[in-house]
Motif scaffolding. Structure first.
Motif, PDB file in Angstrom:
ATOM      1  N   VAL A 153       1.038  -1.151   0.088  1.00 29.90           N
ATOM      2  CA  VAL A 153       0.146  -0.144   0.007  1.00 29.90           C
ATOM      3  C   VAL A 153       0.853   1.317  -0.026  1.00 29.90           C
ATOM      4  O   VAL A 153       0.604   1.958  -0.904  1.00 29.90           O
ATOM      5  CB  VAL A 153      -1.136   0.182   1.120  1.00 29.90           C
ATOM      6  N   TYR A 154       1.728   1.371   0.824  1.00 28.76           N
ATOM      7  CA  TYR A 154       2.498   2.493   1.089  1.00 28.76           C
ATOM      8  C   TYR A 154       3.479   2.775  -0.015  1.00 28.76           C
ATOM      9  O   TYR A 154       3.448   3.792  -0.506  1.00 28.76           O
ATOM     10  CB  TYR A 154       3.228   2.527   2.552  1.00 28.76           C
ATOM     11  N   GLN A 155       4.381   1.633  -0.206  1.00 29.06           N
ATOM     12  CA  GLN A 155       5.460   1.792  -1.114  1.00 29.06           C
ATOM     13  C   GLN A 155       4.853   1.891  -2.471  1.00 29.06           C
ATOM     14  O   GLN A 155       5.545   2.824  -3.288  1.00 29.06           O
ATOM     15  CB  GLN A 155       6.247   0.284  -0.997  1.00 29.06           C
ATOM     16  N   PRO A 156       4.001   1.369  -3.022  1.00 27.21           N
ATOM     17  CA  PRO A 156       3.481   1.981  -4.301  1.00 27.21           C
ATOM     18  C   PRO A 156       3.285   3.264  -4.584  1.00 27.21           C
ATOM     19  O   PRO A 156       3.309   4.024  -5.658  1.00 27.21           O
ATOM     20  CB  PRO A 156       2.137   0.892  -4.631  1.00 27.21           C
ATOM     21  N   LEU A 157       2.635   3.902  -3.481  1.00 23.91           N
ATOM     22  CA  LEU A 157       2.076   5.468  -3.574  1.00 23.91           C
ATOM     23  C   LEU A 157       3.333   6.131  -3.681  1.00 23.91           C
ATOM     24  O   LEU A 157       3.394   7.120  -4.229  1.00 23.91           O
ATOM     25  CB  LEU A 157       1.246   5.720  -2.411  1.00 23.91           C
ATOM     26  N   VAL A 158       4.427   5.913  -2.978  1.00 26.45           N
ATOM     27  CA  VAL A 158       5.566   6.792  -2.907  1.00 26.45           C
ATOM     28  C   VAL A 158       6.340   6.334  -4.207  1.00 26.45           C
ATOM     29  O   VAL A 158       6.653   7.550  -4.678  1.00 26.45           O
ATOM     30  CB  VAL A 158       6.578   5.891  -1.515  1.00 26.45           C
ATOM     31  N   GLU A 159       6.448   5.301  -4.827  1.00 25.54           N
ATOM     32  CA  GLU A 159       6.994   5.021  -5.930  1.00 25.54           C
ATOM     33  C   GLU A 159       6.369   5.910  -7.076  1.00 25.54           C
ATOM     34  O   GLU A 159       7.060   5.970  -8.316  1.00 25.54           O
ATOM     35  CB  GLU A 159       7.162   3.577  -6.309  1.00 25.54           C
ATOM     36  N   ALA A 160       5.111   6.298  -6.919  1.00 25.99           N
ATOM     37  CA  ALA A 160       4.356   7.083  -7.952  1.00 25.99           C
ATOM     38  C   ALA A 160       4.600   8.281  -8.012  1.00 25.99           C
ATOM     39  O   ALA A 160       4.505   9.011  -9.026  1.00 25.99           O
ATOM     40  CB  ALA A 160       2.573   6.668  -7.735  1.00 25.99           C
ATOM     41  N   GLY A 161       5.387   9.041  -7.111  1.00 29.13           N
ATOM     42  CA  GLY A 161       5.853  10.062  -7.010  1.00 29.13           C
ATOM     43  C   GLY A 161       5.062  11.081  -6.057  1.00 29.13           C
ATOM     44  O   GLY A 161       3.990  10.782  -5.701  1.00 29.13           O
ATOM     45  N   ASP A 162       5.610  12.245  -5.705  1.00 31.65           N
ATOM     46  CA  ASP A 162       5.151  13.237  -4.715  1.00 31.65           C
ATOM     47  C   ASP A 162       3.858  13.698  -5.233  1.00 31.65           C
ATOM     48  O   ASP A 162       2.924  14.079  -4.152  1.00 31.65           O
ATOM     49  CB  ASP A 162       6.099  14.430  -4.553  1.00 31.65           C
TER      50      ASP A 162
END
Length: 404
Positions: free
Chosen positions: A313-322
């Motif tokens: 959940v968290y990591q995919p959102l981070v990797e998608a960009g700010d």
């Protein structure tokens, strides 16, 4: 026995017993395809049984009152394992072939006027053999049932304790004895055992239901919990629905899917973790996937669930960009109001909608849904505490080291 046979006829039959046994085996090999496929050691045991049967027939002709003892001795020459390889129906076929051979030999073996007497004696003896075979198989089934129940309980106990497939005493190594098919995905379903049945009745009912649905099954009642491992499944939730009535009226948790039985310990641990945490979600569906209980499992102290929540959940959102992450954070912090989020980010509300849909696609949870928002918010907290990602999401410079 009325009209007892002469000793001369009995001796003639006795002297021919070896020949009759050989002919019987040849007839079995010719007529029974399954017999030809038996390993050499199994065929040799059948040969001994045939020889013992004919020898017992000779003794019975001399002492017909000893029928029960003599016919019982026929099967005592073979190991108990033979009953696992040769079914009762197949044993009847073997007896039938032997009787046919003896009947064909009667004219040459019987004395003057004794042909019908020998045939009648063989008919009565074959009836006793049939009863003896039934007793042997009934006893073997009863013994096997008790052994299988104990072995199944040990396997379930090993899975509950989390014994891995390569560890000593692994439950996976014991499954062949329980008739488990090696192929197919597996899942574990857990919940409260039915209170209207004792454990033995509950397990019998589970086995019947699961097998009617076409699954391999192992089951055990462990501390009031019914633990059911299903094999040969396609969809874990659908498989669980097929046995849902076997549980008490309480939450039922499904531990996901493993491609092979050697993953059964993992899906069992996941299911039990979900069962311990499911009370934290009163509105959970029944059955509920343990993966849908990641927030509750994390709060209950499941480190594996915590790591999975961060990674999925968290990591995919981070990797998608700010940009995407800031939109999700602003939306959640702003009380899930589209207009408020759009004003804070100086974008159109449709842009916010698009970004939120994109976030849902990436992490599998929709920020616009109450359950999804709760899951994402918890994942954000855990990710920040764990020092994942970069920039604003990872926390300010000089933050404390990641929580391990």
């Amino acid at each position: 026995m009325e009209g007892a046979l002469t000793e001369e006829t009995i001796s003639r039959i006795e002297q021919s017993s070896g020949m009759l046994a050989t002919r019987s085996l040849a007839r079995m090999d010719e007529q029974l395809a399954w017999f030809r496929r038996l390993p050499a050691d199994q065929r040799s045991w059948v040969t001994l049984v045939a020889q013992a049967g004919i020898a017992s027939f000779v003794e019975w002709l001399r002492s017909p009152d000893q029928a029960v003892r003599l016919t019982g001795e026929v099967f005592s020459t073979a190991p108990r394992e033979l009953a696992r390889r040769v079914s009762l129906q197949q044993t009847v076929e073997l007896v039938r072939q032997t009787i046919a051979v003896v009947e064909e030999a009667v004219p040459a073996l019987a004395g003057p006027g004794e042909k019908q007497q020998v045939a009648d004696a063989m008919l009565r003896f074959s009836r006793e053999i049939a009863f003896a075979a039934a007793r042997v198989y009934a006893g073997a089934a009863e013994t096997r049932g008790r052994w299988d129940a104990r072995l199944e309980a040990l396997v379930i106990d090993g899975l509950v304790r989390g014994v891995g497939p390569t560890e000593e005493g692994s439950p996976v190594s014991q499954l062949a004895a329980l008739g488990w098919r090696a192929e197919g995905a597996v899942t574990t379903v857990v919940g409260a055992a039915r209170r209207d049945l004792d454990p033995t009745q509950a397990l019998d009912s589970v086995h019947r239901t699961a097998r009617r649905a076409g699954f391999d099954v192992l089951a055990g009642v462990h501390g009031g919990r019914l633990v059911v491992v299903l094999g040969g499944i396609t969809d874990p939730i659908e498989a669980a629905k097929a046995i849902l009535d076997e549980f008490d009226d309480a939450p039922v948790v499904v531990g996901g899917s493993a491609p092979r039985i050697d993953g059964a310990a993992d899906v069992t641990a996941t299911a039990l973790s979900g069962l311990r945490a499911v009370a934290g979600w009163p509105g959970a569906p029944r059955p509920v996937a343990a993966d849908d209980l990641l927030p509750e499992r994390t709060i209950a102290g499941d480190l594996g669930a915590r790591h999975e929540l961060i990674e999925t959940v968290y990591q995919p959102l981070v990797e998608a960009g700010d940009v995407l992450l800031d939109t999700v954070v602003s939306y959640l912090d702003g009380g899930r109001a589209l207009e408020t989020t759009a004003r804070a980010l100086f974008v159109h509300t449709n842009t916010v909608r698009y970004r939120l849909r994109r976030a849902a696609e990436l992490c599998g949870h929709a920020p616009t849904d109450a359950r999804g928002a709760f899951t994402i918010q918890l994942a954000l907290v855990l990710g920040r505490l764990n020092g994942q990602g970069a920039g604003r999401a990872a926390g300010p410079p000089g933050a404390q080291p990641p929580v391990q």
